[in-house]
Design a protein around this motif. Structure first.
Motif, PDB file in Angstrom:
ATOM      1  N   ALA A 215       0.843  -1.210   0.000  1.00  0.00           N
ATOM      2  CA  ALA A 215       0.000   0.000   0.000  1.00  0.00           C
ATOM      3  C   ALA A 215       0.870   1.249   0.000  1.00  0.00           C
ATOM      4  O   ALA A 215       0.576   2.230  -0.680  1.00  0.00           O
ATOM      5  CB  ALA A 215      -0.928  -0.014   1.209  1.00  0.00           C
ATOM      6  N   MET A 216       1.955   1.206   0.767  1.00  0.00           N
ATOM      7  CA  MET A 216       2.818   2.384   0.900  1.00  0.00           C
ATOM      8  C   MET A 216       3.666   2.637  -0.346  1.00  0.00           C
ATOM      9  O   MET A 216       4.306   3.669  -0.479  1.00  0.00           O
ATOM     10  CB  MET A 216       3.726   2.228   2.127  1.00  0.00           C
ATOM     11  N   PHE A 217       3.671   1.640  -1.242  1.00  0.00           N
ATOM     12  CA  PHE A 217       4.344   1.822  -2.516  1.00  0.00           C
ATOM     13  C   PHE A 217       3.416   2.560  -3.494  1.00  0.00           C
ATOM     14  O   PHE A 217       3.835   3.052  -4.533  1.00  0.00           O
ATOM     15  CB  PHE A 217       4.734   0.438  -3.070  1.00  0.00           C
ATOM     16  N   GLY A 218       2.126   2.657  -3.121  1.00  0.00           N
ATOM     17  CA  GLY A 218       1.178   3.349  -3.987  1.00  0.00           C
ATOM     18  C   GLY A 218       0.343   2.402  -4.813  1.00  0.00           C
ATOM     19  O   GLY A 218      -0.224   2.791  -5.827  1.00  0.00           O
TER      20      GLY A 218
ATOM     21  N   PRO B 123      -2.447   0.067  -3.553  1.00  0.00           N
ATOM     22  CA  PRO B 123      -3.243  -0.514  -2.471  1.00  0.00           C
ATOM     23  C   PRO B 123      -3.808  -1.887  -2.841  1.00  0.00           C
ATOM     24  O   PRO B 123      -4.179  -2.107  -3.992  1.00  0.00           O
ATOM     25  CB  PRO B 123      -4.372   0.493  -2.264  1.00  0.00           C
TER      26      PRO B 123
ATOM     27  N   ARG C 155      -3.941   6.705   8.317  1.00  0.00           N
ATOM     28  CA  ARG C 155      -2.645   6.559   7.647  1.00  0.00           C
ATOM     29  C   ARG C 155      -2.694   7.290   6.317  1.00  0.00           C
ATOM     30  O   ARG C 155      -3.757   7.508   5.744  1.00  0.00           O
ATOM     31  CB  ARG C 155      -2.280   5.081   7.445  1.00  0.00           C
TER      32      ARG C 155
ATOM     33  N   ARG D  86      -1.116   7.310   2.440  1.00  0.00           N
ATOM     34  CA  ARG D  86      -0.384   6.473   1.482  1.00  0.00           C
ATOM     35  C   ARG D  86      -0.372   7.166   0.120  1.00  0.00           C
ATOM     36  O   ARG D  86      -1.206   8.037  -0.145  1.00  0.00           O
ATOM     37  CB  ARG D  86      -1.001   5.079   1.403  1.00  0.00           C
ATOM     38  N   PRO D  87       0.572   6.771  -0.734  1.00  0.00           N
ATOM     39  CA  PRO D  87       0.681   7.433  -2.039  1.00  0.00           C
ATOM     40  C   PRO D  87      -0.589   7.257  -2.861  1.00  0.00           C
ATOM     41  O   PRO D  87      -1.291   6.269  -2.731  1.00  0.00           O
ATOM     42  CB  PRO D  87       1.843   6.698  -2.703  1.00  0.00           C
ATOM     43  N   SER D  88      -0.862   8.235  -3.681  1.00  0.00           N
ATOM     44  CA  SER D  88      -2.042   8.167  -4.532  1.00  0.00           C
ATOM     45  C   SER D  88      -1.742   8.933  -5.811  1.00  0.00           C
ATOM     46  O   SER D  88      -0.609   9.357  -6.031  1.00  0.00           O
ATOM     47  CB  SER D  88      -3.240   8.777  -3.809  1.00  0.00           C
TER      48      SER D  88
END
Lengths: 547, 501
Positions: A27-30, A32, B413, B415-417
């Protein structure tokens, strides 16, 4: 939204165990995680990263992100062999002017690989390709093709071949009319006098992009070792990037990539993996992110995103489509740094908050009416034609000029011109609720005159209720907001009131609305068996007075 | 409660019936002068006070019907026919019916009944009496005389008679009768036998009583049963979504934000083009966005030119989208798909001397969607921008964290988007403790230079966000279906709790 399906077993053996920590990393890599079960992992890929639309593409970037194989991945390109040539004829200029091509050899494809190739092709068609409009991709088993290849356009009736999923020869037009894929994408060739085709040295048609491939060349199977790939479309930059996305996936699967001579007006050699270079300023990075990174850290972070870094310059992979500006690299640095590692902070800048005056007035009006035990309701701005016109007894002639949407997926296809019909609708849907019912709404209404008029209205309705009772409410409101409201007899009232029990409402001699008892014929349309009295006013004058 | 207090809590009606609790309900009603409903209600209250135990049972009672009552007086048709035959011995069919003055049906039944009992014989259209003993009462006659009877305690003979008579027209009737048994408890007996009953108690405190001190001084007030239920009342109130919206508005103004407002109908230019959304972006399809077949004029040329440049060739070292930007496409009218168009407009009018500054909006947006539990074509969005030369990504997260905390989301949280108009972009998730999953709440980011340069004239960082608002309310109001938000079910609206934040 593009979602791709990854094989969980493959993920775990080639990347790592998909425990909670790893899922969070994904998820933190973009990307999800949308769904995860024992066999599959579904991840969402945002439209700026088409290079992640396959397992191989994802794995390459994600491993770097995890710090395992950082920096720009190198791929070997082999020079074109004899006959590795595609000629672009001038005839395609007005139909679909460009193509870029490649050959990949020595593949050992299993079922998973084939699924992945089909999926990336489909996903690229939908996203970057804008449903094949901008770009279409073909992957063909090379052993069925006799090189060199020609890309040209012919009149539809001169094109004849057996398309995939069919068993008889069809003309270009027949394909558009009869073949499922033809029908689905016929729009893309509509109005064209010539259709584009790829044709080999045996004069066999390989495909008619962006519609369908031929049955003769067929699909790739587990026996396919070598493939020919073409991307056709309108924007050469995008075509090159897409070709790069595909050939790097094939290379990651173990294939040997060969370039081809693509000869149009100029001779080009494709694919072309030349990287792009872009400056990135340490100062800008730190300023935008609120960090204090040093050059060394920036290098590490940039390399984690699959780029190379040298002297404040980033070398960007040739399959990345999303780096338009330095800020895009700065975001990559932020992702590599980890969004979870940023410490949120509220800066000490002093500004003075302010509510919109109209909102304050609307809230006060609502407070006044709720003080009278009225219930506020909230309806859609869109409404149904019949609810607003037919059920309110308004014919084609005397209905208000409403605004219609060009297309709506529901029956709600126009913008409301008034709140009144919605209040009646609520009463008709609540005949089982305890009476009396007293409701009001404040909201926007829309009218189409020469221009589009967007106003704020207030409507209040009571049931059972009569003229006296609703007039009491209006007068109370008028006193509380301290604006003189007049009530005047009218000839030109709305058809849904009872004649002689309806009046115009005015402020400063300006008409702002109506008050009255609803006619039984209208109540009948709504299947309401209780008397209703209501008023509706435009708030423009009220806002003006209170300004 | 001691006995005294219990006695003082007895209402006048309860007092009236207490002397007759040994009787049945009808008698109590008669003797106390209260109607039956009041007696039953008072008995209920006495039960609450543990003075009596009330039980009820339902009994089936066999009663005499309309015809039955007549026959009881005149005799059953078969008896009347038998009496006639007793005189004549033999009678022709026709004559028998005439002389007995029975109806067709009665006659037919009577013949059948007497034949079955072997009291007559039919020969050559004649009826012949075949018994001498006609005086003995038939079972049915005895049964009718004894009515009413309890169904459950009928003897076998009575059951037989009932079965036979039941099939005949309205001779008997079976009714259900509810009987109420009153059992006086030990406490009840004590109270009945106590003498305080005669004490004068004040019922309602009325203006009359308050006029003279002597009317209440030194007197006792009847104790109320404060546990007994009262009828529900309904109050007027704001729509629950609007209550929450007002709260959202308050959060932003408290944080120093100025409210933006504007039209729901907007040009594509402000909704898309000024936000660096390419003209072939799928969101600009009719499948996704509501279009109106009208045109809106574009703003002043300088801005249009800069936006065009940003799309076609890029601006401020950007590469742009590299396509031919079409002014006509930008004039197309849409229902705004996000409140971000307000931010774009605000930036285009901003004066540099007013920096740093902060704006917010909270309002309806539209998408061409079908309607289901998690989607609708209208939704509220909360927008915010911070325009500040020194603004950075951590500030963005700071504002968002603050807002979501105030909305009740403790664990969130980032997170990238991706959004076409922000870079870096961020998605906010909130942890749902019940479902143990991360819920998507909305997007944010820092406007790209391709957005800020055309609108502001230079690249000043603009922090921006626009999370959907409606989904944030669902948990608080315990709503599982977004359609409930605008359903306007009056009963539900009346019951819906207030937004207590």
């Amino acid at each position: 939204m593009a979602v791709i399906n990854l094989n969980k077993k493959q993920f775990e053996s080639e990347i790592g165990k998909l425990d909670e920590k790893m899922q969070n990393k994904v998820a933190m890599f973009g990307t999800p995680i949308e769904k995860i079960d024992n066999e599959d992992v579904e991840i969402e890929v945002f439209p700026n990263r088409p290079d992640l639309l396959s397992f191989q593409g994802f794995k390459r970037s994600f491993l770097a992100f995890l710090g395992k194989k950082t920096g720009l991945k190198k791929y070997n390109l082999n020079k074109p062999e004899k006959n590795y040539k595609v000629t672009i004829e001038n005839s395609v200029k007005d139909v679909r002017p460009y193509t870029v091509c490649s050959i990949v050899k020595g593949l050992k494809l299993d079922n998973e690989n084939i699924k992945e190739l089909i999926e990336i092709q489909e996903k690229l068609h939908i996203t970057v390709g804008r449903k094949r409009k901008k770009l279409a991709i073909g992957i063909y088993p090379l052993e069925k093709i006799k090189l060199p290849i020609t890309y040209k356009a012919l009149e539809p009736d001169k094109i004849r071949f057996i398309p995939l999923e069919s068993n008889k020869k069809m003309s270009g037009l027949e394909i558009l009319e009869k073949h499922p894929a033809g029908r689905e994408y016929s729009q893309l060739l509509a109005g064209k006098t010539k259709f584009p085709i790829f044709i080999d040295a045996n004069k066999d048609i390989l495909s008619m992009p962006p519609i369908i491939n031929s049955q003769l060349t067929g699909k790739i199977t587990e026996d396919t070792k070598d493939v020919f790939i073409e991307c056709s479309g309108f924007d050469k930059d995008i075509l090159n990037k897409c070709l790069n996305i595909i050939i790097t996936v094939l290379a990651d699967m173990g294939g040997k990539v060969y370039q081809m001579n693509v000869i149009g007006k100029k001779r080009e050699i494709t694919p072309n993996l030349t990287t792009e270079k872009m400056k990135i300023s340490i100062e800008n990075t730190n300023k935008l992110l609120g960090l204090n990174l040093e050059k060394k850290q920036i290098r590490q972070l940039i390399e984690k995103m699959g780029h190379n870094y040298n002297k404040e310059t980033v070398e960007i992979p040739s399959w990345r489509t999303d780096i338009l500006h330095e800020v895009d690299l700065i975001e990559d640095i932020a992702i590599a740094y980890g969004y979870e590692n940023f410490i949120p902070v509220i800066p000490e800048i002093s500004t003075i908050g302010k509510e919109n005056k109209k909102e304050i007035i609307k809230r006060k009006i609502a407070e006044i009416l709720t003080g009278l035990n009225m219930l506020e309701v909230s309806n859609y701005h869109l409404t149904k034609k019949d609810d607003q016109n037919k059920k309110m007894g308004l014919s084609e002639k005397n209905k208000e000029k409403f605004i219609e949407l060009e297309e709506s997926k529901t029956e709600f296809s126009i913008l409301r011109t008034n709140l009144t019909h919605y209040l009646l609708k609520i009463f008709s849907e609540n005949i089982d609720s305890e009476y009396p019912q007293q409701i009001f709404e404040i909201g926007k209404v829309f009218k189409a005159d020469k221009d589009i008029i967007e106003d704020e209205n207030l409507a209040a309705a009571i049931t059972p209720g009569n003229f006296t009772e609703i007039k009491q409410i209006l007068e109370y409101l008028s006193k509380m907001i301290n604006i003189k409201i007049e009530i005047k007899e009218t000839e030109k009232s709305k058809a849904y009131f009872i004649e002689g029990r309806v009046a115009e409402i005015l402020i400063n001699n300006k008409k702002i609305g109506f008050i009255g008892e609803i006619h039984p014929k209208i109540l009948k349309n709504w299947r309401i068996k209780m008397p209703i009295a209501l008023f509706e006013i435009n708030l423009k004058e009220v806002f003006k007075e209170l300004d | 409660m001691d006995i005294k207090n219990i006695i003082r809590s007895l209402s006048p009606n309860e007092r009236k019936i207490i002397p007759y609790l040994n009787e049945d309900v009808d008698k109590i009603s008669e003797k106390s002068g209260l109607d039956k409903v009041s007696v039953l209600r008072s008995l209920g209250y006495l039960q609450n006070k543990n003075i009596v135990n009330i039980s009820s049972e339902t009994k089936k009672i066999v009663e005499i019907g309309v015809n039955g009552a007549l026959y009881k007086k005149k005799g059953l048709p078969e008896r009347r026919l038998l009496n006639l035959l007793n005189e004549k011995r033999v009678l022709k069919f026709k004559d028998a019916q005439k002389q007995s003055s029975l109806s067709d049906e009665e006659f037919k039944v009577s013949i059948g009944a007497l034949k079955k009992k072997a009291m007559i014989e039919l020969k050559n259209n004649k009826i012949v009496l075949s018994t001498n003993n006609i005086t003995k009462k038939m079972l049915e006659e005895i049964f009718i005389e004894n009515l009413p009877l309890e169904y459950d305690s009928l003897s076998p003979e009575q059951q037989h008679a009932l079965k036979y008579l039941q099939n005949r027209k309205e001779i008997i009737e079976i009714k259900e009768e509810k009987t109420i048994n009153i059992e006086i408890t030990e406490l009840g007996n004590t109270i009945i036998n106590s003498k305080i009953k005669s004490e004068q108690l004040i019922e309602q405190v009325t203006p009359e009583i308050l006029k003279k001190d002597s009317l209440w001084k030194g007197k006792r007030f009847r104790r109320y049963d404060i546990t007994s239920p009262v009828p529900r009342i309904n109050g007027g109130k704001r729509h629950f979504v609007n209550q929450a919206i007002d709260y959202g508005r308050k959060i932003w103004t408290d944080l120093g934000f100025i409210e933006m407002s504007g039209n729901l109908i907007e040009s594509s230019f402000w909704n898309f083009d000024s936000l660096f959304t390419a003209q072939d972006h799928p969101v600009r399809d009719m499948q996704d966005t509501f279009f109106i077949n009208k045109q809106k004029e574009l703003p002043d040329k300088k801005i249009v030119k800069a936006v065009k440049l940003a799309h076609e060739k890029g601006i401020s070292k950007s590469k742009g989208w590299k396509y031919k930007w079409d002014e006509k496409e930008a004039k197309r009218v849409v229902l705004r798909t996000h409140t971000t168009c307000l931010s774009a407009k605000t930036l285009s009018k901003l004066k540099k001397e007013n920096l740093p500054t902060k704006f917010f909006a909270l309002g309806k947006c539209f998408r061409n969607e079908t309607v289901d539990w998690s989607h609708g074509f209208e939704f509220n969005q909360t927008e915010g921008i911070v325009v500040d030369k020194n603004a950075n990504f951590r500030h963005l997260l700071g504002y968002l964290k603050q807002f979501f905390e105030k909305m009740g989301f403790k664990k969130i949280r980032f997170r990238p988007s991706y959004f076409p108009y922000t870079e870096p972009s961020v998605e906010i998730d909130a942890f749902h403790p019940g479902k143990k999953i991360w819920l998507e709440l909305g997007g944010a980011g820092i406007f790209r230079p391709e957005v800020t340069v055309p609108l502001l004239g230079e690249n000043i960082p603009v922090l921006a966000w626009g999370p959907g608002f409606d989904r944030m309310l669902m948990d608080y109001y315990k709503i599982k279906d977004l359609r409930e938000l605008y359903k306007n079910d009056i009963t539900k609206l009346r019951k819906m709790k207030f937004w207590m934040k």
